[in-house]
Structures are given as structure tokens and as C-alpha cells.
Design a protein around this motif. Sequence first.
Motif, PDB file in Angstrom:
ATOM      1  N   ASN A  91       0.835  -1.195   0.000  1.00 15.65           N
ATOM      2  CA  ASN A  91       0.000   0.000   0.000  1.00 15.65           C
ATOM      3  C   ASN A  91       0.872   1.247   0.000  1.00 15.65           C
ATOM      4  O   ASN A  91       1.778   1.374   0.818  1.00 15.65           O
ATOM      5  N   PRO A  92       0.640   2.185  -0.936  1.00 19.62           N
ATOM      6  CA  PRO A  92       1.513   3.357  -1.033  1.00 19.62           C
ATOM      7  C   PRO A  92       1.274   4.400   0.052  1.00 19.62           C
ATOM      8  O   PRO A  92       2.044   5.338   0.179  1.00 19.62           O
ATOM      9  N   GLU A  93       0.220   4.249   0.832  1.00 17.57           N
ATOM     10  CA  GLU A  93      -0.141   5.297   1.769  1.00 17.57           C
ATOM     11  C   GLU A  93       0.083   4.933   3.233  1.00 17.57           C
ATOM     12  O   GLU A  93       0.520   5.761   4.010  1.00 17.57           O
ATOM     13  N   HIS A  94      -0.261   3.719   3.621  1.00 15.33           N
ATOM     14  CA  HIS A  94      -0.107   3.388   5.034  1.00 15.33           C
ATOM     15  C   HIS A  94       0.536   2.022   5.234  1.00 15.33           C
ATOM     16  O   HIS A  94       0.412   1.134   4.394  1.00 15.33           O
ATOM     17  N   ALA A  95       1.246   1.918   6.367  1.00 16.55           N
ATOM     18  CA  ALA A  95       1.899   0.662   6.720  1.00 16.55           C
ATOM     19  C   ALA A  95       0.951  -0.252   7.479  1.00 16.55           C
ATOM     20  O   ALA A  95       1.084  -1.473   7.430  1.00 16.55           O
ATOM     21  N   ALA A  96       0.006   0.354   8.186  1.00 18.26           N
ATOM     22  CA  ALA A  96      -0.935  -0.423   8.988  1.00 18.26           C
ATOM     23  C   ALA A  96      -2.136   0.439   9.327  1.00 18.26           C
ATOM     24  O   ALA A  96      -2.102   1.671   9.191  1.00 18.26           O
ATOM     25  N   LEU A  97      -3.193  -0.224   9.770  1.00 19.89           N
ATOM     26  CA  LEU A  97      -4.370   0.458  10.284  1.00 19.89           C
ATOM     27  C   LEU A  97      -4.490   0.116  11.759  1.00 19.89           C
ATOM     28  O   LEU A  97      -4.452  -1.055  12.149  1.00 19.89           O
ATOM     29  N   ILE A  98      -4.616   1.145  12.591  1.00 16.95           N
ATOM     30  CA  ILE A  98      -4.778   0.962  14.026  1.00 16.95           C
ATOM     31  C   ILE A  98      -6.224   1.302  14.359  1.00 16.95           C
ATOM     32  O   ILE A  98      -6.626   2.465  14.337  1.00 16.95           O
ATOM     33  N   GLU A  99      -7.002   0.262  14.637  1.00 14.32           N
ATOM     34  CA  GLU A  99      -8.440   0.465  14.851  1.00 14.32           C
ATOM     35  C   GLU A  99      -9.042   1.284  13.709  1.00 14.32           C
ATOM     36  O   GLU A  99      -9.875   2.162  13.907  1.00 14.32           O
ATOM     37  N   GLY A 100      -8.596   0.998  12.500  1.00 14.03           N
ATOM     38  CA  GLY A 100      -9.110   1.667  11.320  1.00 14.03           C
ATOM     39  C   GLY A 100      -8.415   2.960  10.942  1.00 14.03           C
ATOM     40  O   GLY A 100      -8.663   3.506   9.857  1.00 14.03           O
ATOM     41  N   GLU A 101      -7.530   3.463  11.794  1.00 14.37           N
ATOM     42  CA  GLU A 101      -6.818   4.707  11.507  1.00 14.37           C
ATOM     43  C   GLU A 101      -5.441   4.387  10.919  1.00 14.37           C
ATOM     44  O   GLU A 101      -4.726   3.537  11.441  1.00 14.37           O
TER      45      GLU A 101
END
Length: 220
Positions: free
Chosen positions: A2-12
Motif C-alpha cells: 500500500n503506497p499510503e499506510h503501513a498499517a491500520l490501528i483500529e481503522g486509523e
Amino acid sequence: MNPEHAALIEGEPLPRERVDSFLEAPYRGAGNCATSHNGPAPATRQNEPPSVARQRRRWATQVVLTDELARRACTQRGLKVPEEVSPASVLAVAETDVADLGSIVAAALAHSQAAQTLLAALEAEQTVPEAAVRDYYDRNQDRFLTPDALRRGVTPFDGAAPEDVLPYEDVREVISRELHRAAGRQAFFGWLDQSRAGVTYSHGHEHPGDPSHPDHEHRH
């Protein structure tokens, strides 16, 4: 990836650029042989095997993630959240800390003032009963031999005399601090495991010990 995020933390989203910034800084930590996090600067890593590069990114994601989770925990607890530090300020991590904490937690504590603040708060919350301190003293007499006894090669297993062992009153505070520190670290591990339960990773940023990808390594 994913070019934008490394992970989602509770959807964030946890921005991928934070992981990239961490990777671009020279890391002088002890690391470990499994992932070689104490390797050369990025400019000299171009020839490293792809599996090592992938594991390095996954490892770095965990360090940055721990910092972010700690910031959120500090905010929830009403603790002052320190200013975000530059990745270049990561200090050398002692081999003993890597052995005791694992390279991810050791590096996170060197990198993240928020993680340090949270760990201190958790340690302050721990209660160590007097009986536990005394029990530790009684079960570890070899750690409290007098200098003279050590020079003579005395060991508790050979029947050390009472005068060969430092009095409990002389070492009680040292033992209590050590047990508080250990209890605080255990609380930190428990908090981190629970906090990571709500994290979804982007491809290429999975936990380095995740067995679902081919490069996984259980030592981290």
C-alpha cells in the motif's frame, strides 16, 4: 504494498512515510543475527538479499507502531506526550537489552520517548510485596555473596556461612527496584500484545514473526 499506510490501528492509518523515515536513518542498535538491524547505512544496503530487506521493513514497522501505540496510551492516561523524535536520534541498544526485551521493544524504547514514559508509568503502578523481595533474596544467595567470600571462591551450594552473605537489609532496596523494573516490563509486554490486537498490516509490513509470510522469523 500500500503506497499510503503501513498499517491500520483500529481503522486509523499509520503512514508508511514514518516507516520509510525510520529506515532511512542509520540504526546503531545491537539488532540480531536473524534480521541484521545493526547493518550498514541505507546507501550500502543495495545488495542485501530481498528477504533481509523485507524483514527490515517489517521490523521497522513494529518499532514505529509501538511508538504510535504508546503515544495513544499516554494520551488516554493523561500523561504528557513527548514531542516526536527524529529517527536519527535512535541510540545504540545494548546487547543485554536486546536479550531481555527483544530487538523490537529494545529499539522502540530507545526511539520512542512515549514508550519510555508509558513504561515508567506502568512500572510505578506495580506492587512488589515484601514477601516477594525476601523470597528473591533467599533463593538467590549466590548474587549476594560478600566480596571476601567471592575472593575465597565460596558458593551457597558449598554451604556458605551467614557472614559470607550480605545482610538482607543491605540489599533489600536493590532487589525491590529490580523486581519493580521486571514487573513494569512484563506489564509493558502485556499492554503491547493487547494493543497490537487491533492492528491490520499492509502487505510488506506484517510482523516479522508472522508465519503467514515466507520470510517470517520467530526471533525478533
